[in-house]
Enzyme design. Sequence first.
Site, mmCIF file in Angstrom:
data_model
loop_
_atom_site.group_PDB
_atom_site.id
_atom_site.type_symbol
_atom_site.label_atom_id
_atom_site.label_comp_id
_atom_site.label_asym_id
_atom_site.label_seq_id
_atom_site.Cartn_x
_atom_site.Cartn_y
_atom_site.Cartn_z
ATOM 1 C CE LYS A 1 -34.745 -8.965 -26.566
ATOM 2 N NZ LYS A 1 -33.489 -9.035 -27.306
ATOM 3 N NE ARG B 1 -33.529 15.239 -26.939
ATOM 4 C CZ ARG B 1 -32.699 16.281 -26.903
ATOM 5 N NH1 ARG B 1 -31.407 16.101 -26.711
ATOM 6 N NH2 ARG B 1 -33.171 17.499 -27.066
ATOM 7 C CG ASP C 1 -25.521 -7.713 -27.087
ATOM 8 O OD1 ASP C 1 -26.004 -8.051 -25.985
ATOM 9 O OD2 ASP C 1 -26.216 -7.380 -28.069
ATOM 10 C CE1 TYR D 1 -32.613 -9.505 -31.284
ATOM 11 C CE2 TYR D 1 -32.048 -7.325 -32.082
ATOM 12 C CZ TYR D 1 -32.999 -8.235 -31.655
ATOM 13 O OH TYR D 1 -34.303 -7.875 -31.611
HETATM 14 C C1 PLP Z 1 -32.930 -8.222 -28.247
HETATM 15 C C2 PLP Z 1 -31.467 -8.056 -28.404
HETATM 16 C C3 PLP Z 1 -30.928 -6.825 -28.799
HETATM 17 C C4 PLP Z 1 -31.809 -5.646 -29.114
HETATM 18 O O1 PLP Z 1 -32.490 -5.212 -27.999
HETATM 19 P P1 PLP Z 1 -33.901 -4.406 -28.076
HETATM 20 O O2 PLP Z 1 -34.138 -4.049 -26.666
HETATM 21 O O3 PLP Z 1 -34.902 -5.338 -28.662
HETATM 22 O O4 PLP Z 1 -33.661 -3.224 -28.950
HETATM 23 C C5 PLP Z 1 -29.558 -6.725 -28.913
HETATM 24 N N1 PLP Z 1 -28.751 -7.771 -28.654
HETATM 25 C C6 PLP Z 1 -29.239 -8.969 -28.264
HETATM 26 C C7 PLP Z 1 -28.300 -10.091 -27.999
HETATM 27 C C8 PLP Z 1 -30.613 -9.151 -28.127
HETATM 28 O O5 PLP Z 1 -31.096 -10.338 -27.750
#
Ligand code: PLP
Length: 393
Positions: A204, A54, A179, A107
Amino acid sequence: MSERPNLVRRTVFPDSVSRAVVTPLQPSVVYASPDPDALDAQYDGKTRGYTYGREGHPNADVLAGMIDRLEGGEGGIVTGSGMSAVTGVILGLLGQGDHIVGGNQLYGRSLRMMTQDLPRWGITSTLADPTDVAAMKAAITPATKMILVEVVSNPTLRVADMEGIERLAQEHGLILVVDNTFTTPYGFPAYARGADVVIHSVTKLLAGHSDVTLGYVLTRDATHRKAIYDTIVTLGLTPSPWDCWMAERGLYTFDMRFERAQANAAALAEVVAAHPAVEAVLYPGRPDHPDHNRAGALLNGQFGNMLSFRLHGGRDQANALTRAAPQVAFAPTLGDVGTTLSHPASSSHRGLTAEGRAALGITEGFFRVSVGCEPISLLTNDFTNALNAVAAP
Ligand SMILES: *Cc1c(COP(=O)(O)O)cnc(C)c1O
């Protein structure tokens, strides 16, 4: 009966003069040390080692190092999902009474965290339009500590005024968190431009194959890093070695995938825009996009692999489109090696009222496409056929 062989004691891994080319997958959660002095040295940072999964493990470190190189920083932390990265940053750096200014098209789950979860923990937030720096500025209060933005919004692909926001954060001494999931470090070098914290949903484009959920956090300030790291370890937002290993494998081809997907997106945007079933196309690389000039200046010619469009008509036309293109996965994600199609009104934005969606331009005929790496002729064909089916009476 003779004594049974001891299978419990671990067999020693064979020494070898040859080296595995592929990074070993290390699923061990526990790590043995020679003695307490060695453990002390490790915890004091004098030697490198692991103790408990962890708190960190080799596969997470290998992956973090690769994304560090993409962003141009070091010491990035890999987490179990993009949302755990967002959680780690906010809960690691903010506390009761603090206020955060967020983009109003973040998001979906980040939006939910800002509006529904953070208030329960004594952190307040204001959402504002990141394409309008005056609106962002007006949202700042004496309690504001942080700005959280995405460079390209989901699903309308508006481009934030990052220059203005960077200046705003600096002037007000606020922690700027970017982000960078949609843009990736190629589209927007968030860290090199001075963001205090950069977040990725590695799930992604970076991992790119829709088979892991992972996140990533990069900080500039060592105090921020420690606070976020401790929060991640305490809340258990840890990534699994297997996921890290898979994402590493995906990342080797990120360069090529992203280049191909962007070229496909630019070409597909033209095909879709020319079809009579389509009312409008949103792609930052097109001159008719409201933020085209800003995108050109900010995104280094990398307009991304995402495009959105609005069909004439409503739900019936939307149903016709997805049914006519079963080979294009109708799935609410992005960044997969293959093209995926999502319908915000029935998925990411279903929680909004119809009026709320209309204010964003999200109608029942609105689709977002995460363009993948297929041959462009195949995509052109698929979308032309699907749009023909929508237009047919
Ligand atoms: C998908 C996404 C998230 C969250 O990510 P997960 O891996 O699904 O938890 C956060 N910010 C953006 C811009 C995203 O496209």
